[in-house]
Design an enzyme around this catalytic site. Structure first.
Site, short mmCIF file in Angstrom:
data_model
loop_
_atom_site.label_atom_id
_atom_site.label_comp_id
_atom_site.label_asym_id
_atom_site.label_seq_id
_atom_site.Cartn_x
_atom_site.Cartn_y
_atom_site.Cartn_z
N LYS A 69 0.82 -1.22 0.00
CA LYS A 69 0.00 0.00 0.00
C LYS A 69 0.85 1.27 0.00
CE LYS A 69 -2.47 1.06 3.75
NZ LYS A 69 -1.86 -0.11 4.33
N THR A 71 4.00 1.56 -0.89
CA THR A 71 4.72 1.57 -2.17
C THR A 71 3.82 2.10 -3.29
OG1 THR A 71 6.04 -0.31 -1.43
CG2 THR A 71 6.01 0.13 -3.79
N ARG A 92 2.65 8.38 6.91
CA ARG A 92 2.95 8.28 8.34
C ARG A 92 4.43 8.01 8.56
NH1 ARG A 92 -0.46 3.43 10.04
NH2 ARG A 92 -0.01 2.89 7.88
N LYS A 103 7.48 -6.49 10.60
CA LYS A 103 6.88 -5.84 9.44
C LYS A 103 7.91 -5.03 8.63
CE LYS A 103 2.87 -2.98 8.21
NZ LYS A 103 3.52 -1.87 7.52
N ALA A 271 -3.23 1.60 12.92
CA ALA A 271 -4.65 1.57 12.54
C ALA A 271 -5.42 0.45 13.22
CB ALA A 271 -4.78 1.44 11.02
N PHE A 299 -3.40 -0.54 7.16
CA PHE A 299 -4.07 -1.83 6.98
C PHE A 299 -5.21 -1.73 5.97
CE2 PHE A 299 -2.32 -2.24 11.43
CZ PHE A 299 -1.27 -3.06 11.06
N PHE A 380 2.87 -8.97 -9.25
CA PHE A 380 4.09 -9.71 -8.97
C PHE A 380 4.48 -10.52 -10.21
CE2 PHE A 380 3.02 -8.46 -4.80
CZ PHE A 380 4.07 -8.74 -3.94
N TRP A 408 6.87 -0.94 -7.88
CA TRP A 408 8.03 -1.47 -7.17
C TRP A 408 9.21 -1.60 -8.13
CZ3 TRP A 408 11.71 -5.17 -7.14
CH2 TRP A 408 12.41 -5.38 -5.95
#
Length: 554
Positions: A69, A71, A92, A103, A271, A299, A380, A408
């Site tokens: 998200k 990215t 954030r 994470k 969140a 999230f 991907f 990405w």
């Protein structure tokens, strides 16, 4: 294949003065933190300036397969800029807990990152340290008041304020302090939250000025008297000193993406246990500086986006123009029952079984909140054309467009298709609505979120929660919005219920007031406000050499 940190370290960064000029910031508005970081001064006259379009990036329910998200948010901003739009991205700040835990950081990935990546993930401009210091100053003043005679008659058994540290440390969840007798304090049960779960973090992220920050700090409820009256930071005369510690932390931080797009990174409440959005000051600054402000909420849409819309937008008078829902084939196949080790093979059956999760997130954004939305499929290499086609078919059946995102690997170029969709969506009229009216009772508001957003049948309450709701309503807090803390891994409060579960109820076990932030925190399931480290924490792979070059961050 290069790692995220290797890509970031090879980038040629622009001086922050150049980035500021690109954003339209004057020299007087900047406070420099080295060559590549700066703080932006807050000014009351900025509130009257016209705003650009606000784009919210959210996602499907998270899985270990990852969604990307942040990215996608960064790549979309770079994509908009490549199409000639003036854009600012607002994110954030990362918490050290996840950075050293499981994470990882929160600066994006691949060729869609904000930089300097190492600084942003480690300490940055010291905002979180200031927030922790302000919170713990309040704790110290509270315990000192009790020790010095307790003129306010605070009940030591009804203290709600907890100390905090920005680290995953389960050992600090439940402690006893003030031990030793005499001048060593008054013994009592206590505990720590992670800094991003503290009310001071929420207060800073919702305050729109230094005076508003001080007023909100003063309203923080630290506990109750023996007669049941709330005791606030204002009663302890702590708000002024706390605000002094936060006078610089409230100013948004300016950095850049790998492609030189202005990025404001500020604030970082989780969140799943807080409201999960960057600061109001950051979002408003991005809106006044750009024709488009792209931001994200933590999230899935059931957590970050719900709180962004029902809490932050309501408090700050913000109105999104469009929503991006990030999804991956891999994550949807996990929602369809595949193990993480099986995701590389085409499996249309598993994808079909997992798609209801995405479709529910779409229906929440477009049906409940009435916002134009586009699905961004973060592609991907193992995704097949047939799998992509199936997602597109199901989304278009709901009247929602899909854009492939390859940010990405390609940075802004890989976000251009998504950017074109956003430009078109932002021109559409929207009928933005909240999920609930704050005039409803506390239980009615909780039920509205459970039934309309989560897709459940309602909520059940422990006796303790029933008593807390009755007490908070009697004290005048019943009209506040609700900030529901639950697992991020399911629409329900049971992390094992993947996909789009139905027929479930959530269990509310605790309700407390964050009067300074302006909402009620509703704890469900077994959610914790102090995470722990995994068996193999990410910290084991992080190192720095003699030249000061950091490795192992991701």
């Amino acid at each position: 294949m290069k790692t995220d940190i290797e890509i970031a370290q090879e980038a040629q960064l622009l001086p922050i003065r150049t980035v500021a000029e690109r954003a339209g910031l004057s020299e007087e508005e900047l406070e420099y933190y080295g060559k590549y970081k700066a703080k932006i001064a807050l000014s009351p006259e900025h509130a009257a300036q016209p705003y650009g379009k606000l784009v919210l990036v959210t996602a499907i329910t998270p899985t270990p397969a990852g969604e990307g998200k942040t990215t996608t948010t960064i790549g979309l901003a770079d994509g908009l800029r490549r199409l000639g739009k003036k854009v600012v991205v607002a994110l954030r700040e990362p918490s050290l807990g996840p950075v050293f835990g499981i994470k990882g950081g929160a600066a994006g990935g691949g060729y869609a990152q904000v930089v300097p990546m190492e600084d942003i993930n480690l300490h940055f401009t010291g905002d979180f340290h200031a927030i922790g210091a302000a919170n713990n100053l309040l704790c110290a003043m509270l315990d000192n008041h009790i020790f010095q005679g307790n003129a306010l008659d605070i009940d030591p058994e009804r203290i709600t304020l907890r100390r905090c540290v920005d680290m995953n440390d389960r050992q600090l969840r439940c402690i006893e302090d003030g031990l030793g007798g005499g001048k060593n304090g008054v013994p009592r049960k206590d505990g720590f939250d992670i800094t991003v779960a503290s009310e001071v973090m929420a207060v800073l992220c919702l305050a729109d000025s230094l005076s508003d920050l001080k007023a909100r700090l003063a309203r923080i409820v630290v506990g109750y008297t023996r007669a049941g009256k709330p005791v606030t930071a204002g009663d302890l005369k702590a708000a002024g000193a706390m605000c002094a510690l936060l006078k610089d932390a409230i100013k948004p931080n300016l950095v850049q993406t790998l492609e030189g797009t202005p990025a404001i990174v500020h604030g970082g409440p989780f969140a799943n246990i807080a409201h999960g959005c960057n600061s109001v000051a950051a979002t408003r600054t991005a809106l006044r500086l750009g024709d488009y402000a792209v931001t994200e909420a933590g999230f899935g849409s059931d957590l970050g986006a719900e709180k962004f819309l029902d809490i932050k937008c309501r408090a700050a008078g913000l109105r999104p123009s469009a929503v991006v829902i990030v999804a991956t084939v891999r994550a949807l196949k996990m929602h369809g029952g595949l193990a993480k080790t099986e995701l590389a093979q085409e499996d249309l059956g598993a994808l079909e079984r997992g798609l209801p999760n995405l479709l529910r997130h779409i229906s929440v954004m477009t049906g409940v909140y009435r916002l134009p939305a586009v699905v961004a499929v973060n592609r991907f290499p193992t995704d097949t054309d047939a799998e992509i086609a199936l997602i597109m078919e199901k989304c278009r059946a709901l009247g929602v467009n899909v854009a492939l995102s390859t940010v990405w690997a390609e940075g802004g170029k890989g976000g251009e298709a998504l950017a074109r969709e956003i430009i078109a969506l932002c021109e559409r009229p929207s009928d933005f609505r909240y999920c609930y009216d704050t005039a409803l009772s506390v239980k009615e508001k909780i039920d509205a979120v459970v039934t309309r957003v989560y897709g459940g049948d309602g909520a059940d309450y422990t006796p303790e929660a029933e008593e807390q709701i009755a007490s908070l309503t009697a004290l005048g807090f019943g009209a506040l919005p609700v900030c529901i803390a639950k697992t991020q891994y399911s629409f329900s409060d049971d992390s094992t219920k993947l996909g789009a579960p139905e027929g479930f109820r959530i269990t509310v076990r605790n309700v407390r007031v964050s009067a300074g932030a302006g909402f009620l925190v509703v704890l469900t399931g077994n959610i914790l406000t102090m995470p722990g480290l995994p068996k193999v924490p990410a910290a084991e792979k992080i190192d720095v050499n003699e030249a000061g070059v950091i490795t192992g961050l991701f």
